[in-house]
Design an enzyme around this catalytic site. Structure first.
Site, PDB file in Angstrom:
ATOM      1  N   GLY A 116       0.833  -1.185   0.000  1.00  0.00           N
ATOM      2  CA  GLY A 116       0.000   0.000   0.000  1.00  0.00           C
ATOM      3  C   GLY A 116       0.871   1.240   0.000  1.00  0.00           C
ATOM      4  O   GLY A 116       2.058   1.190   0.362  1.00  0.00           O
ATOM      5  N   CYS A 117       0.290   2.374  -0.384  1.00  0.00           N
ATOM      6  CA  CYS A 117       1.095   3.600  -0.464  1.00  0.00           C
ATOM      7  C   CYS A 117       1.598   4.019   0.922  1.00  0.00           C
ATOM      8  O   CYS A 117       2.813   4.174   1.126  1.00  0.00           O
ATOM      9  CB  CYS A 117       0.307   4.711  -1.147  1.00  0.00           C
ATOM     10  SG  CYS A 117      -1.287   5.108  -0.400  1.00  0.00           S
ATOM     11  N   TYR A 118       0.694   4.191   1.868  1.00  0.00           N
ATOM     12  CA  TYR A 118       1.131   4.601   3.202  1.00  0.00           C
ATOM     13  C   TYR A 118       2.057   3.572   3.862  1.00  0.00           C
ATOM     14  O   TYR A 118       3.083   3.944   4.449  1.00  0.00           O
ATOM     15  CB  TYR A 118      -0.076   4.854   4.109  1.00  0.00           C
ATOM     16  CG  TYR A 118      -0.960   6.020   3.725  1.00  0.00           C
ATOM     17  CD1 TYR A 118      -0.463   7.312   3.632  1.00  0.00           C
ATOM     18  CD2 TYR A 118      -2.322   5.823   3.491  1.00  0.00           C
ATOM     19  CE1 TYR A 118      -1.289   8.390   3.316  1.00  0.00           C
ATOM     20  CE2 TYR A 118      -3.157   6.889   3.173  1.00  0.00           C
ATOM     21  CZ  TYR A 118      -2.640   8.166   3.081  1.00  0.00           C
ATOM     22  OH  TYR A 118      -3.466   9.229   2.768  1.00  0.00           O
ATOM     23  N   THR A 120       4.188   1.701   2.543  1.00  0.00           N
ATOM     24  CA  THR A 120       5.525   1.782   1.958  1.00  0.00           C
ATOM     25  C   THR A 120       6.414   2.722   2.764  1.00  0.00           C
ATOM     26  O   THR A 120       7.567   2.405   3.079  1.00  0.00           O
ATOM     27  CB  THR A 120       5.441   2.266   0.493  1.00  0.00           C
ATOM     28  OG1 THR A 120       4.739   1.285  -0.275  1.00  0.00           O
ATOM     29  CG2 THR A 120       6.824   2.476  -0.101  1.00  0.00           C
ATOM     30  N   PHE A 285       7.366  10.570  -0.932  1.00  0.00           N
ATOM     31  CA  PHE A 285       7.321   9.801  -2.169  1.00  0.00           C
ATOM     32  C   PHE A 285       5.992  10.042  -2.870  1.00  0.00           C
ATOM     33  O   PHE A 285       5.072  10.649  -2.301  1.00  0.00           O
ATOM     34  CB  PHE A 285       7.516   8.299  -1.907  1.00  0.00           C
ATOM     35  CG  PHE A 285       6.547   7.689  -0.915  1.00  0.00           C
ATOM     36  CD1 PHE A 285       5.505   6.883  -1.332  1.00  0.00           C
ATOM     37  CD2 PHE A 285       6.693   7.910   0.449  1.00  0.00           C
ATOM     38  CE1 PHE A 285       4.615   6.309  -0.418  1.00  0.00           C
ATOM     39  CE2 PHE A 285       5.809   7.352   1.373  1.00  0.00           C
ATOM     40  CZ  PHE A 285       4.772   6.552   0.935  1.00  0.00           C
TER      41      PHE A 285
END
Length: 307
Positions: A116-118, A120, A285
Site C-alpha cells: 500500500g502507499c502509506y 511503503t 514519495f
C-alpha cells in the site's frame, strides 16, 4: 523467443492507467488489456489471465481475489496491486528494499502483492530499526500521513476535479475509527506486536505523500545518529530509496509532498531535537509512484529478469 505477455486487469483505474503509461513504448514485453465490452465478462477475463505470462491486477479487493482464484495455468505469475493479499501467506510482499533478499524473493515469486502507499513509507522507515533492535516490537508507533487526493482513487479525483471541485475541502483527516485497512499490513511487515496508530489525511493537490513517525529517543535509549546510521546502512546502494544526510535534515524546515512526483523514488529522513530527546522520521514519495504503479513496474521488471 517470443515476448512475455503482461496482462493489465483493470487498466481504467488510477493505478492501472499509470502502469499502462509507464509501460508504453516498451519493446521487451507485449501489454494486453481487455476491450471495454469484455471487462465484465468473467470468462473472457479468466481466459486473458490464463493466457499471459504475468498478470497485473489493478482491481478492488474482492475482484482481485476472484481474479487470482481464476488462475489455473501454473505458468502464470501474478502481481496484485490491491490490498487483498498483503498479509496472505504464500504471497511475497513486493517491497524489494524492505529487507535483505526481498528483491530476490520478488523476482522468483509466483504471487506478489504490491505494498500500500502509506505502508511503503511506514515500513521503509521502521522495518530496518526493528531488525536492528533499535525499535521494540511493543513500541506504541503512531503514523501520520498526508497524501494527494488521487490516493482516494477515482472517487478522490472526482471530488477534486469534478463539477463540485469548488466545494472540496483544502485538507481532510480521515480513518478516525482507527480501523484503516493499511494497519494490519503495517503491523505485519514492520514486525510489531502492538497495533500501530495510523492517522491519514488528504490535501487539495493531486499526488505525493509526506509520512511522519514521532519517536521518543529517551524511551528508546537511542539517539538520532544511531537511527540514521541504521537506515543509511540498510539502504546503501539502493536505486530508489535515499536516506537524507543528518546534517541536511537539521536545516530543513519543511517537506514538500510533491517533490518526487512522477518518480519511483522515496526519501527518508531523521529529524530530531537532542535537547528534548525527540525525533521524527519522515518519508516523502509519490503515492502513484513508489506507492503504487512505480512499485508494480519495479516488481514486474524483477520478475521478468528472472525468466
Amino acid at each position: 523467443m517470443s515476448l512475455p505477455t503482461v496482462f493489465i486487469d483493470g487498466d481504467q483505474g488510477t493505478t492501472g492507467l499509470q502502469i499502462h503509461e509507464r509501460l508504453r513504448g516498451r519493446a521487451d514485453i507485449r501489454v494486453a488489456t481487455l476491450a471495454a465490452a469484455e471487462r465484465k465478462n468473467a470468462e473472457r477475463r479468466a481466459a486473458a489471465i490464463n493466457d499471459c505470462d504475468i498478470a497485473l491486477l489493478c482491481l478492488p479487493d474482492a475482484a482481485a481475489r476472484e481474479a487470482a482464484q481464476s488462475v489455473v495455468n501454473p505458468a502464470v505469475r501474478v502481481i496484485d496491486a490491491s490490498s487483498a493479499h498483503r498479509t496472505t501467506p504464500g504471497w511475497v510482499y513486493g517491497f524489494p528494499e524492505m529487507t535483505q533478499g526481498q528483491g530476490e524473493r520478488v523476482a522468483a515469486a509466483r504471487r506478489v502483492t504490491n505494498p500500500g502507499c502509506y505502508p511503503t513509507g511506514a515500513i521503509g522507515l521502521l522495518r530496518p530499526l526493528r531488525e536492528a533492535g533499535l525499535l521494540p516490537d511493543d513500541y506504541p508507533v503512531a503514523v501520520h500521513a498526508v497524501s494527494g487526493y488521487s490516493g482516494g482513487g477515482r472517487a478522490g479525483v472526482e471530488q477534486y476535479e469534478g463539477p463540485d471541485a469548488a466545494t472540496a475541502p483544502a485538507f481532510q483527516v480521515y480513518g478516525l475509527g482507527l480501523a484503516h485497512k493499511h494497519v494490519p499490513e503495517m503491523q505485519a511487515h514492520i514486525g510489531l506486536s502492538r497495533r500501530p496508530f495510523f492517522v491519514p489525511s488528504y490535501g487539495a493537490y493531486r499526488q505525493g505523500i509526506v509520512l511522519t513517525v514521532p519517536l521518543d529517543l529517551v524511551s528508546l535509549g537511542a539517539d538520532a545518529a544511531a537511527l540514521h546510521a541504521c537506515l543509511d546502512r540498510h539502504y546503501a546502494g539502493s536505486r530508489h530509496v535515499q536516506v537524507l544526510p543528518l546534517d541536511q535534515t537539521s536545516v530543513i524546515g519543511s517537506l514538500d509532498p510533491e517533490v518526487l512526483n512522477g518518480t519511483n523514488d522515496m526519501w527518508l529522513g531523521v529529524f530530531h531535537n537532542a535537547e528534548h530527546g525527540q525525533a521524527v522520521l519522515a518519508a516523502v514519495f509519490d503515492n502513484l509512484g513508489k506507492g503504487a504503479s512505480g512499485a508494480a513496474v519495479q516488481n514486474l521488471d524483477l520478475m521478468l529478469a528472472f525468466r
